[in-house]
Design an enzyme around this catalytic site. Structure first.
Site, mmCIF file in Angstrom:
data_model
loop_
_atom_site.group_PDB
_atom_site.id
_atom_site.type_symbol
_atom_site.label_atom_id
_atom_site.label_comp_id
_atom_site.label_asym_id
_atom_site.label_seq_id
_atom_site.Cartn_x
_atom_site.Cartn_y
_atom_site.Cartn_z
ATOM 1 N N ASP A 298 -45.104 55.841 56.214
ATOM 2 C CA ASP A 298 -44.548 54.597 55.455
ATOM 3 C C ASP A 298 -44.662 55.108 53.853
ATOM 4 O O ASP A 298 -45.107 56.058 53.560
ATOM 5 C CB ASP A 298 -45.390 53.238 55.493
ATOM 6 C CG ASP A 298 -44.600 52.119 55.003
ATOM 7 O OD1 ASP A 298 -43.094 52.483 54.685
ATOM 8 O OD2 ASP A 298 -44.801 51.038 55.029
ATOM 9 N N ASP B 170 -37.245 51.896 50.528
ATOM 10 C CA ASP B 170 -36.423 50.843 50.606
ATOM 11 C C ASP B 170 -37.061 49.574 49.900
ATOM 12 O O ASP B 170 -38.099 49.463 49.511
ATOM 13 C CB ASP B 170 -36.088 50.236 52.219
ATOM 14 C CG ASP B 170 -37.186 50.044 52.786
ATOM 15 O OD1 ASP B 170 -38.201 50.803 52.848
ATOM 16 O OD2 ASP B 170 -37.447 49.060 53.381
ATOM 17 N N ALA C 268 -38.973 44.005 56.601
ATOM 18 C CA ALA C 268 -39.248 42.528 56.104
ATOM 19 C C ALA C 268 -39.409 41.533 56.989
ATOM 20 O O ALA C 268 -39.150 40.490 56.778
ATOM 21 C CB ALA C 268 -38.174 42.226 54.863
ATOM 22 N N CYS D 17 -60.302 38.309 79.781
ATOM 23 C CA CYS D 17 -59.966 39.647 79.935
ATOM 24 C C CYS D 17 -60.712 40.589 80.576
ATOM 25 O O CYS D 17 -61.926 40.272 80.757
ATOM 26 C CB CYS D 17 -59.615 40.101 78.690
ATOM 27 S SG CYS D 17 -59.088 41.786 78.402
ATOM 28 N N CYS E 65 -60.510 44.037 79.945
ATOM 29 C CA CYS E 65 -60.583 45.339 79.485
ATOM 30 C C CYS E 65 -62.043 45.831 79.442
ATOM 31 O O CYS E 65 -63.082 44.906 79.370
ATOM 32 C CB CYS E 65 -60.091 45.289 78.227
ATOM 33 S SG CYS E 65 -61.016 44.540 76.755
ATOM 34 N N CYS F 218 -64.353 43.678 77.159
ATOM 35 C CA CYS F 218 -64.635 42.207 77.717
ATOM 36 C C CYS F 218 -65.311 42.175 78.910
ATOM 37 O O CYS F 218 -66.207 41.268 79.266
ATOM 38 C CB CYS F 218 -63.373 41.415 77.833
ATOM 39 S SG CYS F 218 -62.215 41.301 76.304
#
Length: 501
Positions: A93, A128, A196, A279, A281, A284
């Protein structure tokens, strides 16, 4: 023609594509999530983002690097990839976010593009102006003109193999977003972020996010890769992909972990209020909410471990959802996934309904044949498949005397043909019964929206065949549906005739 992006599969406006990033020497499969890496605070090491979570691309902020003395020289000397320890593609960025937050930055597009090239960025961003929502039109137009100047400066820069973003701004004015997309697509820049969006996303204004994306897409070329800046909550990924976005970036995984927040596909939970992790994963599966709370401690010691583990969960659930979205595109049931996600939050439902307002646009890229159509809510009556079937009806030639019925054909009749009526699609010749989407699975207890949609199909057929005498045998349609049937169509309620559909 942008030969660095190739679309492989479509469903609604969602697509699976291949983005070639020549400076990195990699090809990234889209939709893709770019985790935001703060060069000052590495919550999860970039090497782990690639090896453990499957991130093919990440994003970091070149303005922060340039403005931070203690790391700038190292990044310039080592190169961005070596400094971060990441061998995938890296987008940078430009400082536009800081411009939006603080009102001014001390760098031009020419300077920041050159710095991004110097440190080895693979995809650079000009300076921008991210115009926030709800500003007056004069400001939006003025700042959009400034962004267009930044795109011109980026075009003029020496970039070599580095790709360059062409942000599409315009605040909450769809016509300005469309015009910005049309302007951006005339440049020789490479990736097209819808900018934005963070204020809208943070406020759960998903319907307006969809409107901004669809407006930008109307201006952009079909082969333009679209990046939704600042979007990375797993709850809205399916919706954003279905609207036509290919790339996402977000620091949500880390920022929310810092606040003790736990991401799910239906919203955000607070660690302090959780008793169970819903969850499986690795985080978890190996820890309980109480254990993570215990790591935080009363004096702040150990908070880093809890934050890191929460961030890892947030990444796992987000990448899992992205894989689920890709599978849905391949299977042709992306909109059914969006429908399920829409039931998790009212703002998501607003977003889904806004997307279906553009069913005519979605229909242009939606595959004509898929495995199955599931009618799962009254929003299903507005899907692009319904519109396509209605357009097909306008091209069908009907006989002089035609019976349309939800029931079986009568054993004896004096009609020239008997066609089937199936909500939400409407009428069709029985020979088409086994073709998509007429093989749809619909509930026995159909809602009003499905019958109204079927009635509109009857109306389309009648309009296309003004000389045909049409009789409709319906299974107790409500007045709202019957009101959509043209007066010249004779109607019979099959229930009063002692027959069932």
């Amino acid at each position: 023609m942008r030969d660095h992006f190739e679309v492989r599969d479509h469903d609604a406006a969602g697509r699976i594509g291949r983005l070639e990033v020549p400076r990195a020497g990699v090809t990234v499969e889209t939709p893709a999530l770019l985790p935001v890496v703060n060069p000052n605070v590495l919550t999860v090491e970039p090497s782990r983002l690639r090896e453990e979570f499957g991130a093919e691309m990440l994003i970091t902020n070149s303005y922060i690097i340039r403005s931070t003395d203690r790391i700038r020289d190292r990044v310039v000397e080592e190169g961005l990839h070596d400094y971060l320890g990441f061998d995938g593609a890296i987008m940078t960025d430009s400082g536009s976010f800081q411009l939006a937050e603080y009102g001014d930055i001390d760098v031009t597009t020419e300077e920041i593009i050159e710095f991004q090239r110097q440190i080895g960025s693979d995809v650079a961003t000009p300076v921008d102006v991210p115009t926030p929502p709800d500003v007056d039109r004069e400001r939006a137009e003025r700042e959009l003109a400034t962004t267009e100047e930044a795109l011109a400066d980026a075009e003029a820069a020496e970039t070599g193999e580095m790709l360059v973003n062409a942000p599409v701004q315009g605040s909450t004015f769809p016509d300005l977003r469309e015009a910005a997309g049309r302007h951006a697509t005339t440049t020789d820049l490479d990736v097209f972020p819808v900018g934005a969006m963070v204020p809208l996303l943070n406020s759960y204004r998903y319907a307006e996010v969809v409107e901004a994306v669809r407006a930008a897409k109307r201006g952009l070329d079909p082969d333009a890769p679209v990046h939704l800046f600042g979007a990375g909550h797993p709850m809205m990924l399916a919706l954003a992909v279905a609207a036509g976005c290919d790339l996402f970036d977000s620091a949500a995984y880390a920022l929310m972990a810092r606040d003790g927040r736990y991401l799910t596909v239906s919203g955000t939970e607070h660690l302090e209020e959780m008793e169970y992790f819903p969850c499986s994963c690795p985080v978890c599966a190996e820890h309980t909410p109480a254990e993570l709370r215990g790591m935080q401690g009363g004096d702040g010691e150990g908070d880093g471990d809890a934050e890191r583990l929460l961030a890892e969960h947030n990444l796992h659930v987000t990448f899992e959802e992205l894989r689920r979205v890709k599978a849905a595109i391949r299977s042709g049931n992306l909109l059914e996934l969006v429908d399920r996600r829409a039931r998790g939050h009212p703002a998501m439902l607003d977003g889904y309904r806004a997307l279906l307002d553009h069913a005519d646009e979605l229909e242009r890229t939606d595959p004509v044949s898929k495995d199955a159509f599931f009618y799962t809510s009254h929003e299903s009556a507005r899907r692009p498949e319904i519109r396509r079937h209605r357009d097909r009806l306008a091209r069908l030639e009907a006989p002089d005397r035609l019976l349309l019925t939800e029931s079986n054909a009568p054993s004896t009749h004096d009609y020239d043909a008997v066609w089937r009526v199936k909500p939400p699609f409407g009428p069709f010749p029985r020979a088409l019964s086994e073709t998509y989407p007429l093989t749809a699975e619909v509930p026995e207890r159909l809602d009003e929206a499905a019958r109204v949609a079927a009635a509109e199909g009857v109306a389309a057929l009648a309009e296309a065949n003004p000389e045909t005498a049409i009789t409709l045998g319906h299974d107790g349609w409500p007045e709202t549906a019957l009101a959509a049937v043209p007066d010249r169509v004779e109607t019979e309620d099959l229930r009063t005739l002692g027959r069932s559909g």
